[in-house]
Design a protein around this motif. Structure first.
Motif, short mmCIF file in Angstrom:
data_model
loop_
_atom_site.label_atom_id
_atom_site.label_comp_id
_atom_site.label_asym_id
_atom_site.label_seq_id
_atom_site.Cartn_x
_atom_site.Cartn_y
_atom_site.Cartn_z
N UNK A 16 0.83 -1.20 0.00
CA UNK A 16 0.00 0.00 0.00
C UNK A 16 0.87 1.26 0.00
N UNK A 17 0.53 2.16 -0.89
CA UNK A 17 1.27 3.42 -0.97
C UNK A 17 2.51 3.38 -1.83
N UNK A 18 2.86 2.22 -2.36
CA UNK A 18 4.07 2.12 -3.19
C UNK A 18 3.89 2.90 -4.50
N UNK A 19 4.96 3.58 -4.92
CA UNK A 19 4.89 4.31 -6.17
C UNK A 19 5.14 3.37 -7.35
N UNK A 20 4.18 3.33 -8.27
CA UNK A 20 4.32 2.55 -9.50
C UNK A 20 4.14 3.49 -10.68
N UNK A 21 5.12 3.55 -11.54
CA UNK A 21 5.04 4.37 -12.74
C UNK A 21 4.53 3.52 -13.89
N UNK A 22 3.49 3.98 -14.55
CA UNK A 22 2.90 3.26 -15.69
C UNK A 22 3.38 3.91 -16.97
N UNK A 23 4.04 3.10 -17.83
CA UNK A 23 4.55 3.59 -19.10
C UNK A 23 3.60 3.14 -20.21
N UNK A 24 2.89 4.08 -20.86
CA UNK A 24 1.94 3.72 -21.91
C UNK A 24 2.56 3.83 -23.30
N UNK A 25 3.86 3.79 -23.38
CA UNK A 25 4.62 4.15 -24.58
C UNK A 25 4.20 3.37 -25.82
N UNK A 26 3.91 2.08 -25.66
CA UNK A 26 3.63 1.23 -26.81
C UNK A 26 2.22 1.37 -27.34
N UNK A 27 1.33 1.93 -26.56
CA UNK A 27 -0.10 1.94 -26.88
C UNK A 27 -0.46 2.94 -27.98
N UNK A 28 -1.48 2.58 -28.75
CA UNK A 28 -2.03 3.51 -29.72
C UNK A 28 -2.91 4.56 -29.07
#
Length: 403
Positions: free
Chosen positions: A51-63
């Motif tokens: 809980x509370x952990x920072x997760x960075x989401x990379x949407x680079x590949x998506x259209x």
């Protein structure tokens, strides 16, 4: 052709980080169509620090980077993570990728993040954004590697799984063409990001799209002897590049060609590949190769070499399929071969519309003396042998039946 590809990959390898550096972090490699109810998502949050952990989401590949990345951010937040969308994509954001990968703010966030998730789409967009023109790491990718080495988890689905190995399939032709003529120079294979290390090749949508044959060709061309084929709505979690666990609805196929025999040239011909199918809860020691069955299957062993082995009476005496590349067919055959009377299945791969235009292929799956497995919600099957040989189909393939 193969010599050219190996030389190209040798150049790529010189730009990758030193593999001897210890890695404390985990990987979560999902094969695509990773549904939000899959327990792998909560495991990702736990591996990132809870809980509370920072997760960075990379949407680079998506259209649709804003939409697809945003949905994953919201889902991870619903699980308790402090998820953020990293605005790294060719469209949808105000700043170009070149500005983001050198931005001190995002580089610092990556260095201190507990986890990352790479969204599906076109895997070449990840390497285009995160690698420099000479193949070296951008500051952002260097920060991701540093965080992973220190303990952060890196997750990815579909395209986000393809980039996990140092070499990836980036634009493959049809499987029959690949088996016939091999990889297309400069197109079929390219550099991945290599998070899994140097020893394993990764492919995704594996059983759902019948990709085992293309993976064998790619492994051969790139010099790999071990591969992981992750199916849809399934993930394999790897800790410190040593221990792995399968999570999800389908399975993960292990391919081992260390003792296989490859006939030189094309079309592709290879005998003695060892293949195994792991299911939800199964564990794998990546160093020793030892598999421990999941708790739901541990009490139901399948040992064909034992005197008390009882074949499945519902299986036909002869196992065969006219399209072994059909969705999920390969996984079904693996389970059936393990439990059948003869312990063997024949599959064909050919162009039914024009069988004489290119070679067809006969695949033979067989039990070995050390084949074993476990039953349950899906069968775990270990140590089957796979042979691939080119054949010629009759032309015409069939004629009308006489009255």
């Amino acid at each position: 052709m193969r010599r050219f590809v190996l030389c190209l990959l040798a150049v790529i390898a010189t730009a990758l980080p030193a593999w001897s550096e210890p890695v404390k972090g985990s990987l979560l490699i999902a094969g695509g169509d990773f549904k939000l109810e899959n327990p792998g998502w909560s495991r990702l949050v736990d591996l990132a620090g809870g809980k509370g952990a920072m997760i960075l989401v990379l949407p680079t590949a998506s259209g649709d980077p804003v939409g697809s990345g945003g949905r994953i951010v919201e889902h991870l937040r619903s699980l308790g993570a402090n998820a953020m969308l990293l605005p790294l994509a060719e469209k949808g954001f105000d700043r170009p990728p070149a500005a983001i990968v050198s931005d001190p703010l995002w580089v610092d966030r990556a260095r201190h993040a507990g986890g990352f998730f790479l969204v599906g789409g076109d895997q070449s967009r990840y390497t285009a954004a995160l690698l420099r023109a000479d193949g070296s790491d951008t500051p952002l990718l260097a920060a991701i590697r540093a965080a992973h080495a220190a303990g952060a988890v890196i997750g990815g689905s579909s395209a986000g799984a393809a980039i996990m190995s140092a070499t990836m399939i980036k634009d493959a032709p049809e499987t029959l063409d690949l088996l016939d003529a091999g990889p297309i120079a400069g197109r079929t294979l390219g550099p991945g990001l290599g998070f899994i290390g140097p020893d394993w090749f990764v492919d995704q949508h594996f059983l759902a799209r019948g990709r085992f044959a293309r993976t064998l060709v790619a492994m051969d061309a790139a010099g790999y002897t071990r591969g992981l084929g992750v199916d849809e709505n399934t993930a394999i979690i790897i800790r410190k590049r040593q221990e792995a666990e399968v999570v999800g609805a389908s399975g993960v196929v292990l391919l081992d060609t260390r003792t296989a025999t490859r006939r030189p040239g094309w079309p592709f011909a290879q005998t003695g590949t060892v293949v195994s199918l792991l299911r939800d809860g199964d564990r794998l020691d990546l160093v020793s190769g030892t598999v421990t069955p999941g708790p739901t299957r541990a009490a139901a062993p399948i040992a064909p070499s034992s005197p008390g082995f009882a074949p499945d009476p519902e299986l036909p005496s002869i196992l065969a399929t006219g399209d072994i590349l059909a969705p999920w067919q390969f996984g079904r055959l693996m389970a059936q071969v393990l439990e059948s009377r003869q312990g063997q299945a024949t599959g064909l791969a050919f162009d039914a519309a024009d069988p004489a235009r290119r070679p067809a292929f006969r695949m033979l799956l067989s039990r070995r003396s050390d084949s074993q497995g476990w039953a349950g919600n899906g069968v775990t099957a270990l140590n089957l042998s796979l042979d691939v040989e080119p054949v010629r189909m009759a032309d015409p393939l069939f004629s009308p039946a006489q009255p």
